[in-house]
Write a protein that holds these residues in place. Structure first.
Motif, mmCIF file in Angstrom:
data_model
loop_
_atom_site.group_PDB
_atom_site.id
_atom_site.type_symbol
_atom_site.label_atom_id
_atom_site.label_comp_id
_atom_site.label_asym_id
_atom_site.label_seq_id
_atom_site.Cartn_x
_atom_site.Cartn_y
_atom_site.Cartn_z
ATOM 1 N N VAL A 133 -10.658 7.223 38.832
ATOM 2 C CA VAL A 133 -10.204 6.253 37.845
ATOM 3 C C VAL A 133 -10.094 6.930 36.488
ATOM 4 O O VAL A 133 -10.731 7.965 36.240
ATOM 5 C CB VAL A 133 -11.150 5.037 37.761
ATOM 6 C CG1 VAL A 133 -11.306 4.376 39.126
ATOM 7 C CG2 VAL A 133 -12.521 5.443 37.204
ATOM 8 N N ARG A 135 -10.425 6.156 32.297
ATOM 9 C CA ARG A 135 -10.938 5.183 31.356
ATOM 10 C C ARG A 135 -10.821 5.657 29.898
ATOM 11 O O ARG A 135 -11.700 5.424 29.067
ATOM 12 C CB ARG A 135 -12.390 4.846 31.687
ATOM 13 C CG ARG A 135 -12.577 4.109 33.007
ATOM 14 C CD ARG A 135 -11.910 2.734 32.983
ATOM 15 N NE ARG A 135 -12.120 1.980 34.220
ATOM 16 C CZ ARG A 135 -11.287 1.963 35.249
ATOM 17 N NH1 ARG A 135 -10.156 2.680 35.187
ATOM 18 N NH2 ARG A 135 -11.547 1.245 36.320
ATOM 19 N N ASP A 142 -15.433 0.895 27.698
ATOM 20 C CA ASP A 142 -14.343 1.260 28.611
ATOM 21 C C ASP A 142 -14.803 1.329 30.057
ATOM 22 O O ASP A 142 -13.966 1.336 30.976
ATOM 23 C CB ASP A 142 -13.767 2.634 28.231
ATOM 24 C CG ASP A 142 -13.181 2.676 26.838
ATOM 25 O OD1 ASP A 142 -12.571 1.664 26.429
ATOM 26 O OD2 ASP A 142 -13.333 3.716 26.157
ATOM 27 N N ALA A 228 -1.207 12.072 37.167
ATOM 28 C CA ALA A 228 -0.899 10.751 36.620
ATOM 29 C C ALA A 228 0.553 10.379 36.886
ATOM 30 O O ALA A 228 0.860 9.238 37.263
ATOM 31 C CB ALA A 228 -1.194 10.728 35.121
ATOM 32 N N SER A 231 1.198 9.118 40.202
ATOM 33 C CA SER A 231 0.595 7.808 40.442
ATOM 34 C C SER A 231 1.341 6.692 39.724
ATOM 35 O O SER A 231 0.853 5.559 39.644
ATOM 36 C CB SER A 231 -0.867 7.824 39.986
ATOM 37 O OG SER A 231 -1.599 8.818 40.668
ATOM 38 N N HIS A 233 2.244 6.724 36.399
ATOM 39 C CA HIS A 233 1.910 6.644 34.984
ATOM 40 C C HIS A 233 2.542 7.827 34.251
ATOM 41 O O HIS A 233 2.847 8.860 34.853
ATOM 42 C CB HIS A 233 0.398 6.642 34.783
ATOM 43 C CG HIS A 233 -0.290 5.486 35.446
ATOM 44 N ND1 HIS A 233 -0.481 4.276 34.831
ATOM 45 C CD2 HIS A 233 -0.816 5.366 36.702
ATOM 46 C CE1 HIS A 233 -1.094 3.444 35.658
ATOM 47 N NE2 HIS A 233 -1.312 4.087 36.798
ATOM 48 N N ALA A 249 -4.452 3.013 27.951
ATOM 49 C CA ALA A 249 -4.728 1.950 28.912
ATOM 50 C C ALA A 249 -5.491 2.504 30.107
ATOM 51 O O ALA A 249 -5.101 3.532 30.674
ATOM 52 C CB ALA A 249 -3.430 1.302 29.372
ATOM 53 N N PRO A 250 -6.576 1.860 30.543
ATOM 54 C CA PRO A 250 -7.296 2.323 31.733
ATOM 55 C C PRO A 250 -6.495 1.999 32.991
ATOM 56 O O PRO A 250 -5.703 1.057 33.021
ATOM 57 C CB PRO A 250 -8.591 1.521 31.682
ATOM 58 C CG PRO A 250 -8.223 0.267 30.963
ATOM 59 C CD PRO A 250 -7.199 0.663 29.942
ATOM 60 N N PHE A 251 -6.696 2.798 34.022
ATOM 61 C CA PHE A 251 -6.054 2.518 35.305
ATOM 62 C C PHE A 251 -6.829 3.218 36.413
ATOM 63 O O PHE A 251 -7.615 4.152 36.162
ATOM 64 C CB PHE A 251 -4.592 2.950 35.314
ATOM 65 C CG PHE A 251 -4.357 4.435 35.131
ATOM 66 C CD1 PHE A 251 -4.302 5.295 36.228
ATOM 67 C CD2 PHE A 251 -4.192 4.976 33.861
ATOM 68 C CE1 PHE A 251 -4.085 6.654 36.058
ATOM 69 C CE2 PHE A 251 -3.985 6.337 33.684
ATOM 70 C CZ PHE A 251 -3.922 7.179 34.785
ATOM 71 N N ASP A 252 -6.609 2.777 37.624
ATOM 72 C CA ASP A 252 -7.194 3.405 38.806
ATOM 73 C C ASP A 252 -6.101 4.188 39.517
ATOM 74 O O ASP A 252 -5.012 3.659 39.779
ATOM 75 C CB ASP A 252 -7.765 2.349 39.759
ATOM 76 C CG ASP A 252 -8.926 1.577 39.152
ATOM 77 O OD1 ASP A 252 -9.340 1.912 38.021
ATOM 78 O OD2 ASP A 252 -9.409 0.634 39.813
#
Length: 514
Positions: A133, A135, A142, A228, A231, A233, A249-252
């Protein structure tokens, strides 16, 4: 006996420099300094890694040069050596692997020491297999949804943003199984570079608890951007936002982070080399001045352009050579105060040699009243500006100004505090126990394009790399000017009526809240 390659190169550089300066010969002291630098950083010293035979040879060489210069032994049991014991843990290349397993089924290997590394700790898990993930800056706020995951954090080094320790604390508290810090390519004052020499952790074998944390990893920015992007992003935009200090922005990731880590442990010994020039004033016999430079380097590591020997010419053989040059200049003639000469080990492993010396002074090398440290100096361009660490912390700062001013050298405080240089070199353990200290860098103005280019090229191509050798282009007049300054500074401090004192507003003075 054939001339060692390092001496041959040093001689060639000296001749070329003389030709470039219109045939004017380099002064004898500077030429001798460079020859000593070449000897200490020669291939036969094997990079002087802590606990290595090459380091031991270098230590013996320095001790003999101190003896011949008329310095007295100040180590253990009447010798020039202070023996220190170490424990270390290293991640082995063989059997260690890192990868990102994407949800699509394909695996992206991560090349160890070239795009990913890990700080080894005792008790570290041999395997990691967990969701990945991201963060952002990884502040505590976060850290949602990271339990059981590997959390990637933007590796900021800027004041006011969560730094490594805070990020690690937040990741651990939130239940992450590991933390990966992504390089901040916007931190251009000391740009991240790859490959790394090795992944090793060395500690004093003094009975203290060994560090145990969740695994801490480092990832190259370009590799993060690629993962990224795959994925869905925009990795480049994420990195650019982080470099500007903007929210990310956070993302998994639709992926798992996998690692197999093989470690090996060993114990070793390595010596500080200690000598003393006795003082002449009995009333000041208990007020020694400490001159210190680190003798250790990186040794052998990951090859760069086919070269795997990290000679460490300017970091820091050249400034152990300065201590030798000063000892030879004095030829046994003392100042009012004793002057201690220390060529210390394990600086590159966390200031361990200086930490040991600060905590364990010897009878002949007692706790000093001032420390004049030599590290991080790079005589790559004329000496017009001298950046001085801890400049405003004690009366030593004014002494530096008093000596440098008549020489036409502008004295400047550190303009890049985010680098943390004050705490990254061997005067720091002594400041921590209440001893005033200073350390130096060759400064430059941003408008000086040539100096700026030389400085940045050093960090990009030679810093902690095999290319830090005697092929580095040196401004020998700048080094001669620094010697003139440093030697005069020693005299001013060692002969002064009063010992240095702390500034009342220094955050580092004894009793201050840091």
């Amino acid at each position: 006996m054939d001339m060692p390659r390092s001496f041959a190169i040093a001689s060639a550089v000296l001749m070329l420099s003389a030709c470039a300066s219109g045939g004017h010969a380099i002064d004898a002291r500077t030429a001798a300094w460079w020859a000593t630098t070449a000897a200490l950083s020669g291939d036969d010293m094997e990079g002087r890694d802590t606990g290595s035979p090459g380091y031991d040879r270098a230590a013996a060489y320095v001790a003999e040069r101190f003896r011949r210069a008329g310095l007295r032994p100040a180590g253990d049991a009447g010798t020039y050596f202070q023996r220190i014991r170490f424990d270390e843990i290293e991640v082995a290349n063989e059997g260690t692997s890192f990868s990102v397993q994407r949800a699509t089924g394909d695996r992206r290997p991560l090349r160890f020491l070239h795009e990913i590394s890990v700080t080894p700790t005792w008790g570290m898990p041999a395997r990691i297999d967990a969701p990945l993930v991201f963060r952002g800056f990884c502040a505590p706020s976060d850290m949602t949804g990271v339990r059981g995951a590997v959390v990637a954090c933007f590796g900021t080094r800027r004041t006011g943003q969560p730094l490594f320790a805070a990020q690690m604390e937040a990741a651990t508290a939130a239940g992450a199984v590991a933390m990966v810090r992504v390089d901040d390519t916007g931190f251009t004052i000391e740009p991240p570079r790859w490959p790394l020499a090795y992944a090793r952790n060395v500690v004093l074998a003094d009975g203290s608890p060994r560090p145990r944390t969740i695994p801490s990893l480092r990832l190259a920015a370009t590799t993060f951007a690629e993962i990224a992007n795959a994925s869905g992003h925009d990795g480049g935009d994420i990195l650019a936002r982080g470099a500007r200090g903007e929210a990310m922005a956070p993302f998994d990731f639709p992926a798992r982070f996998e690692a197999s880590i093989v470690t090996r442990e060993r114990s070793s010994t390595s010596d500080n080399v200690l000598a003393v020039l006795p003082g002449t004033d009995p009333a000041l016999a208990n007020e020694p001045v400490l001159l210190i430079a680190h003798l250790d380097g990186y040794g052998r590591g990951t090859p760069v352009n086919g070269d795997g020997l990290y000679n460490g010419a300017l970091d820091d053989a050249a400034y152990v050579a300065t201590l030798i040059a000063f000892a030879e200049t004095r030829a046994g003639r003392g100042f009012r105060r004793p002057v201690i000469f220390a060529a210390v080990t394990a600086e590159e492993k966390g200031l361990l040699g200086s930490r040991w010396l600060a905590a364990h002074p010897t009878p002949a090398a007692s706790t000093p009243v001032a420390v004049l440290n030599l590290d991080q100096l790079r005589p790559l361009y004329p000496l017009k500006i001298l950046t001085t660490l801890a400049l405003e912390d004690s009366t030593l700062g004014q002494t530096v100004r008093d000596v440098a001013g008549p020489m036409g050298i502008t004295v400047r405080a550190d303009l890049e505090p985010e680098r943390g240089l004050l705490r990254r070199t061997d005067h720091w353990p002594f400041m921590r126990i209440g001893v005033p200290a200073v350390s130096f860098l060759f400064g430059f103005d941003a408008a000086d394009a040539d100096a700026a280019a030389a400085y940045r090229a050093w960090y990009e191509n030679r810093y902690h790399a095999p290319q830090d050798d005697v092929s580095t282009p040196i401004d020998f007049q700048a080094q001669a000017d620094f010697h003139r300054f440093y030697f005069a500074l020693i005299e001013a401090v060692a002969d002064a009526d009063a010992k240095p004192s702390w500034a009342a507003d220094s955050p580092h003075r004894p009793g201050a809240n840091e």
